[in-house]
Design an enzyme around this catalytic site. Sequence first.
Site, PDB file in Angstrom:
ATOM      1  N   MET A  30      38.175  43.181  50.864  1.00 37.07           N
ATOM      2  CA  MET A  30      38.890  43.166  52.143  1.00 37.07           C
ATOM      3  C   MET A  30      40.126  44.068  52.068  1.00 37.07           C
ATOM      4  O   MET A  30      41.031  43.957  52.895  1.00 37.07           O
ATOM      5  CB  MET A  30      39.264  41.734  52.521  1.00 37.07           C
ATOM      6  CG  MET A  30      38.024  40.859  52.727  1.00 37.07           C
ATOM      7  SD  MET A  30      38.249  39.500  53.855  1.00 37.07           S
ATOM      8  CE  MET A  30      39.468  38.554  52.973  1.00 37.07           C
ATOM      9  N   LEU A  33      43.983  46.819  47.834  1.00 36.41           N
ATOM     10  CA  LEU A  33      43.387  46.818  46.504  1.00 36.41           C
ATOM     11  C   LEU A  33      44.430  46.707  45.389  1.00 36.41           C
ATOM     12  O   LEU A  33      45.508  47.282  45.469  1.00 36.41           O
ATOM     13  CB  LEU A  33      42.560  48.095  46.312  1.00 36.41           C
ATOM     14  CG  LEU A  33      41.443  48.303  47.344  1.00 36.41           C
ATOM     15  CD1 LEU A  33      40.678  49.585  47.047  1.00 36.41           C
ATOM     16  CD2 LEU A  33      40.492  47.114  47.396  1.00 36.41           C
ATOM     17  N   HIS A  34      44.084  45.950  44.367  1.00 37.37           N
ATOM     18  CA  HIS A  34      44.937  45.773  43.185  1.00 37.37           C
ATOM     19  C   HIS A  34      44.077  45.964  41.937  1.00 37.37           C
ATOM     20  O   HIS A  34      42.868  46.262  42.039  1.00 37.37           O
ATOM     21  CB  HIS A  34      45.617  44.399  43.218  1.00 37.37           C
ATOM     22  CG  HIS A  34      44.667  43.259  43.463  1.00 37.37           C
ATOM     23  ND1 HIS A  34      43.685  42.909  42.573  1.00 37.37           N
ATOM     24  CD2 HIS A  34      44.540  42.411  44.515  1.00 37.37           C
ATOM     25  CE1 HIS A  34      43.011  41.881  43.053  1.00 37.37           C
ATOM     26  NE2 HIS A  34      43.501  41.566  44.243  1.00 37.37           N
ATOM     27  N   HIS A  37      40.563  44.350  41.830  1.00 33.77           N
ATOM     28  CA  HIS A  37      39.499  45.100  42.523  1.00 33.77           C
ATOM     29  C   HIS A  37      39.071  46.320  41.698  1.00 33.77           C
ATOM     30  O   HIS A  37      37.891  46.616  41.571  1.00 33.77           O
ATOM     31  CB  HIS A  37      40.005  45.602  43.880  1.00 33.77           C
ATOM     32  CG  HIS A  37      40.356  44.536  44.863  1.00 33.77           C
ATOM     33  ND1 HIS A  37      41.640  44.325  45.310  1.00 33.77           N
ATOM     34  CD2 HIS A  37      39.597  43.610  45.507  1.00 33.77           C
ATOM     35  CE1 HIS A  37      41.655  43.341  46.190  1.00 33.77           C
ATOM     36  NE2 HIS A  37      40.429  42.882  46.325  1.00 33.77           N
ATOM     37  N   GLN A  61      35.186  35.107  58.424  1.00 33.33           N
ATOM     38  CA  GLN A  61      35.406  34.196  57.286  1.00 33.33           C
ATOM     39  C   GLN A  61      36.799  33.583  57.287  1.00 33.33           C
ATOM     40  O   GLN A  61      37.171  32.884  56.350  1.00 33.33           O
ATOM     41  CB  GLN A  61      35.102  34.899  55.963  1.00 33.33           C
ATOM     42  CG  GLN A  61      36.082  35.974  55.558  1.00 33.33           C
ATOM     43  CD  GLN A  61      35.599  36.712  54.327  1.00 33.33           C
ATOM     44  OE1 GLN A  61      34.606  37.433  54.377  1.00 33.33           O
ATOM     45  NE2 GLN A  61      36.265  36.532  53.194  1.00 33.33           N
ATOM     46  N   ASP A 152      37.075  34.334  42.659  1.00 32.79           N
ATOM     47  CA  ASP A 152      36.538  33.548  43.782  1.00 32.79           C
ATOM     48  C   ASP A 152      35.231  32.923  43.294  1.00 32.79           C
ATOM     49  O   ASP A 152      34.139  33.347  43.686  1.00 32.79           O
ATOM     50  CB  ASP A 152      36.316  34.466  44.982  1.00 32.79           C
ATOM     51  CG  ASP A 152      37.611  35.103  45.439  1.00 32.79           C
ATOM     52  OD1 ASP A 152      38.334  34.489  46.214  1.00 32.79           O
ATOM     53  OD2 ASP A 152      37.927  36.220  44.971  1.00 32.79           O
ATOM     54  N   GLN A 155      32.687  31.411  45.702  1.00 35.06           N
ATOM     55  CA  GLN A 155      32.061  32.508  46.455  1.00 35.06           C
ATOM     56  C   GLN A 155      30.967  33.181  45.622  1.00 35.06           C
ATOM     57  O   GLN A 155      29.881  33.477  46.121  1.00 35.06           O
ATOM     58  CB  GLN A 155      33.140  33.517  46.835  1.00 35.06           C
ATOM     59  CG  GLN A 155      32.630  34.809  47.424  1.00 35.06           C
ATOM     60  CD  GLN A 155      33.752  35.697  47.904  1.00 35.06           C
ATOM     61  OE1 GLN A 155      34.292  35.474  48.972  1.00 35.06           O
ATOM     62  NE2 GLN A 155      34.131  36.692  47.135  1.00 35.06           N
ATOM     63  N   SER A 187      45.905  38.832  43.551  1.00 32.85           N
ATOM     64  CA  SER A 187      45.290  38.546  44.843  1.00 32.85           C
ATOM     65  C   SER A 187      45.981  39.383  45.907  1.00 32.85           C
ATOM     66  O   SER A 187      47.186  39.630  45.809  1.00 32.85           O
ATOM     67  CB  SER A 187      45.473  37.054  45.171  1.00 32.85           C
ATOM     68  OG  SER A 187      45.260  36.833  46.548  1.00 32.85           O
ATOM     69  N   SER A 188      45.215  39.792  46.910  1.00 28.95           N
ATOM     70  CA  SER A 188      45.825  40.563  48.007  1.00 28.95           C
ATOM     71  C   SER A 188      46.921  39.746  48.677  1.00 28.95           C
ATOM     72  O   SER A 188      47.909  40.295  49.161  1.00 28.95           O
ATOM     73  CB  SER A 188      44.763  40.926  49.040  1.00 28.95           C
ATOM     74  OG  SER A 188      43.748  41.671  48.412  1.00 28.95           O
TER      75      SER A 188
END
Length: 277
Positions: A30, A33-34, A37, A61, A152, A155, A187-188
């Site tokens: 999504m 990016l870090h 990712h 979502q 996640d 997920q 995390s974003s």
Amino acid sequence: MQIYTKYADLSKAIQEIKTNSKSISLVPTMGNLHAGHLSLIDIAKQQSDITICSIFINPAQFNDQKDFKQYPQTLEFDIEKLKQNNTNILYVPRIQDIYPNGFHKTTHITEKTLTNVLCGKHRPGHFTGVCTVVAILINQTGADKIVLGEKDYQQLLVIKKMIWDLSIQIQVIKAPTIRHENNLALSSRNSHLSLQQLKTASLLNKTLTGIKNSFDKKQEIIKLSEMLKKHKIKLDYLEIRDNKTLKNTINSKTYKNSRLFIAAFIDNIRLIDNIRL
Ligand code: AMP
């Protein structure tokens, strides 16, 4: 790096890749990016000829519209990072490329056995949105492999199950969680945290490791839940569950096949993490 914002254009590129018998790995994200990712992109590059990263903030979502509207958007920075990482294709679809008739008129995919606990329970509809968008992205990109983060974890299991149930021809590659120096999972959403909140957020992983290393895990969960409350961290859940079925395993003798899951709010910022026991 090729950037596509329309499914029709991506589709032409995919046809050419397939004509040349090249394999494709997909890293769905999504954005914002870090290093977490980018670690997935690195894995994808080792796995296939072509790496596709998708950036799509999937409205379907988000059970909380405020959370959706506030989700960090940093496309220019993301493009730079992906270029530096030698990603082959970035797919940033418009909403009409994913849901041409709107999400509510789209066929939905709902996984039935793993989604009534943890985030599935606390975020109604979340995993239907996730499964539906991931299935669409898999089909649009023609990917042979998909790289997903253990960050996640629920997920990851839910998508694996969907792929199995629907006989989708794709291999799932799981990637370990990349952490901040204070062990907070990247995390974003961390970009919403102030310095003070960042410090408080490090208590989440401290809680997980505290419970992992304790003899009486039940007691430690109670004790550390109280500690989090004192720091004004509002728990959604802090639970021990089987690492495949997500059944509650708090009463099991050994925690060999268990994971510990946490979701908590620091002010209005919801963070999740999990570790293997
Ligand atoms: P998101 O952009 O948050 O939807 O995440 C896209 C993908 O990156 C998912 O497969 C996540 O599990 C993965 N991911 C997110 N944070 C991390 C992290 N800290 N380490 C490794 N993978 C991550």
